[in-house]
Structures are given as structure tokens and as C-alpha cells.
Design an enzyme around this catalytic site. Structure first.
Site, short mmCIF file in Angstrom:
data_model
loop_
_atom_site.label_atom_id
_atom_site.label_comp_id
_atom_site.label_asym_id
_atom_site.label_seq_id
_atom_site.Cartn_x
_atom_site.Cartn_y
_atom_site.Cartn_z
N ASN A 53 0.87 -1.18 0.00
CA ASN A 53 0.00 0.00 0.00
C ASN A 53 0.91 1.23 0.00
O ASN A 53 1.53 1.55 1.01
CB ASN A 53 -0.88 -0.03 1.26
N LYS A 57 0.13 4.26 -0.24
CA LYS A 57 -0.49 5.45 0.39
C LYS A 57 -0.29 6.68 -0.50
O LYS A 57 -0.25 6.55 -1.72
CB LYS A 57 0.04 5.62 1.81
N HIS A 117 -9.36 1.23 5.21
CA HIS A 117 -8.07 1.42 5.88
C HIS A 117 -8.25 2.36 7.08
O HIS A 117 -9.04 3.30 7.02
CB HIS A 117 -7.05 1.99 4.90
N GLU A 175 -6.56 4.73 8.08
CA GLU A 175 -6.33 6.15 7.77
C GLU A 175 -7.58 6.77 7.14
O GLU A 175 -7.85 7.96 7.32
CB GLU A 175 -5.09 6.29 6.86
N GLU A 213 -4.99 -4.76 10.66
CA GLU A 213 -3.93 -3.77 10.85
C GLU A 213 -4.16 -3.02 12.16
O GLU A 213 -4.93 -2.04 12.19
CB GLU A 213 -3.93 -2.77 9.70
N GLY A 219 3.01 2.37 10.75
CA GLY A 219 3.97 3.46 10.59
C GLY A 219 4.72 3.81 11.86
O GLY A 219 5.39 4.84 11.94
N SER A 265 3.89 -2.04 10.20
CA SER A 265 5.35 -2.11 10.36
C SER A 265 5.93 -3.48 9.95
O SER A 265 6.84 -3.99 10.61
CB SER A 265 5.75 -1.76 11.79
P1 13P Z 1 3.35 0.46 7.59
O1 13P Z 1 3.86 -0.82 6.99
O2 13P Z 1 4.08 1.67 7.08
O3 13P Z 1 3.28 0.38 9.08
O4 13P Z 1 1.84 0.64 7.07
C1 13P Z 1 0.96 -0.42 7.19
C2 13P Z 1 -0.29 -0.10 6.47
O5 13P Z 1 -1.04 0.76 6.88
C3 13P Z 1 -0.57 -0.81 5.22
O6 13P Z 1 -1.86 -0.57 4.78
#
Ligand code: 13P
Length: 254
Positions: free
Chosen positions: A11, A13, A97, A99, A169, A175, A215
Site C-alpha cells: 500500500n 499510500k 483502511h 487512515e 492492521e 507506521g 510495520s
Molecule cells: P506500515 O507498513 O508503514 O506500518 O503501514 C501499514 C499499512 O497501513 C498498510 O496498509
């Protein structure tokens, strides 16, 4: 136990211009094209989807979008429809997601509508869920994830569920560099599979893939993938570089 094909998705983003996206995808083609026994997808931003699709033609790497809107067309400034994604070569779409839930007001209800619209257009869905740190500390992980599953899958029968991959997640692991331990992740993955069994059937629950996200790195992927109910990863930061993402895709070789 059913054999589930491992599924690693990146992803990206809100990262990468079209030029940068093409550069990454060319490197990925070179480094992972001959890997077998793992399904791979990348999710660039909307603006890079078509260019990446053209670059991926003839490979087994699937294209995913990061979101969509549930209406077919109309006066929805700034939104993208399922058909538009299908047209530019998307196979998957990420929905729900954290976010999106956190910054853009997505709820279980809108997630449910988005999943329905995506499946209706023949897109496969990566349906995300996970608890915040506060929820975990308050002992609410299972009630939150349970509510997210049931809300997101509301009114879906056996046909719909087969087009869905779940991504667990935990928000506190996204992150932050703070991955869930394999045991912590497995505990929730097992809970998700049991809930799917209750909602559908044992056979269906055994066939659904559940990715872990938060992560994920080349260093921790092997431990995560060794768990019975972890069938893949949704990778954020480490998917932005060909070197790290291809190591994650090649986890079996470690
Ligand atoms: P990270 O791998 O940067 O922690 O992000 C995970 C994520 O949100 C994938 O959708």
C-alpha cells in the site's frame, strides 16, 4: 487445513509521482517476477494507476486501488467510482483502511457500501480493520474488530465473501515501527477466522485469506507468516522500496 495462497500487497499510500511509481514497478518486475507460490499486488495512488497497469501487463503482479466511492457516477466531486478503477486495470481495491476511518470519516456503514459497490463491479476487496492503542489498552480489541467485521460484511452472503481478503492492521502498529508480535497478531487473526466461521461456515472461513499489516519488514515477515492464521501482509513503508518489498515477497527463501 485448507491451503491458502500467501498474499503480499504494497500500500503505497499518498506517495510517488507517476515517474517514481514506474521506476519502482520496473525494479519490482526485475526482482520478483519469477517468485512462485505468492500472490503480489501493489496499490499506487489514483494518478499512477493506469501507467502502472500498463507497466505490469504480462506479469502476475496485480494492481490495487486504495479506495473508491460507492456510487456509480454523478455529482461527487473528487471521488472515483468502481467502474473507473476497473477500467484502468485494477484487480483489487483496499477498503476501510484505518487512515480512511481516522482522517476521512469512514464508518462501518460506508465501508460496507464501498465493499458492495466494488464487488458489484467485479473488483476484489482488501477489507481493513484493526483497533487503536487506546482500545487495546482498554481490553476492547476483540469487540472493536468483531464490530468492524460484522459491520463491514453486513448483508453479504457466501458469494460476496469469496471476493474479499481481510487485512488486520492494528492502528498502533501502522507506521510506528512497533509491529505486533506474531503471537499478538495470530490471536486476532484466529478470532477473525472464528467470527467468519460463525457468520458463514467452517469451509468458507478456512478459505479466506487474512493479511497482517503494521510495520511489516523483511526482518519480521518470516515470523508473522509462520503463524497458522496469517496468510500474507499489507505493507506500507517497506513497500516503497523495491529492495525491501521484494525481500518481503521472498519470505519463503529466508
Ligand atoms: P506500515 O507498513 O508503514 O506500518 O503501514 C501499514 C499499512 O497501513 C498498510 O496498509
Amino acid at each position: 487445513m485448507m491451503d491458502r495462497l500467501p498474499f503480499i500487497a504494497g500500500n503505497w499510500k499518498m506517495n510517488k509521482t507517476v515517474g517514481e511509481a514506474l521506476d519502482l514497478v520496473r525494479k519490482l518486475k526485475a526482482s520478483i517476477s519469477e517468485v512462485e507460490g505468492v500472490e503480489v499486488a501493489v496499490a499506487p495512488s489514483f494518478t499512477a494507476l493506469y501507467a502502472v497497469y500498463k507497466e505490469l501487463e504480462g506479469t502476475s503482479i496485480h494492481l490495487a486501488a486504495q479506495n473508491l466511492f460507492y456510487e456509480e457516477q454523478g455529482a461527487y466531486t473528487g471521488e472515483v467510482s468502481p467502474m473507473m478503477l476497473k477500467e484502468v486495470g485494477c484487480h483489487y481495491v483496499i477498503i476501510g483502511h484505518s487512515e480512511r476511518r481516522q482522517f476521512f470519516g469512514e464508518t462501518d456503514e460506508t465501508v460496507n457500501r464501498r465493499i458492495k459497490a466494488a464487488l458489484g463491479q467485479g473488483l476484489k476487496v482488501i477489507f481493513c480493520m484493526g483497533e487503536t492503542l487506546k482500545e487495546r489498552e482498554e481490553g476492547k480489541t476483540f469487540s472493536v474488530v468483531g464490530r468492524q467485521i460484522e459491520g463491514g460484511l453486513r448483508r453479504f452472503g457466501e458469494i460476496e465473501i469469496k471476493g474479499i481478503v481481510i487485512a488486520y492492521e492494528p492502528v498502533w502498529a501502522i507506521g510506528t515501527g512497533k509491529t505486533a508480535t506474531p503471537d499478538q497478531a495470530e490471536e486476532v487473526h484466529r478470532f477473525i477466522r472464528e467470527r467468519l466461521e460463525r457468520l458463514y461456515s467452517r469451509e468458507i472461513a478456512q478459505g479466506i485469506r487474512i493479511q497482517y499489516g503494521g510495520s511489516v519488514t523483511p526482518e519480521n515477515i518470516k515470523g508473522l507468516m509462520s503463524q497458522e492464521n496469517i496468510d500474507g501482509a499489507l505493507v506500507g513503508g517497506a513497500s516503497l522500496k523495491a529492495e525491501t518489498f521484494s525481500k518481503i515477497v521472498r519470505f519463503k527463501e529466508m
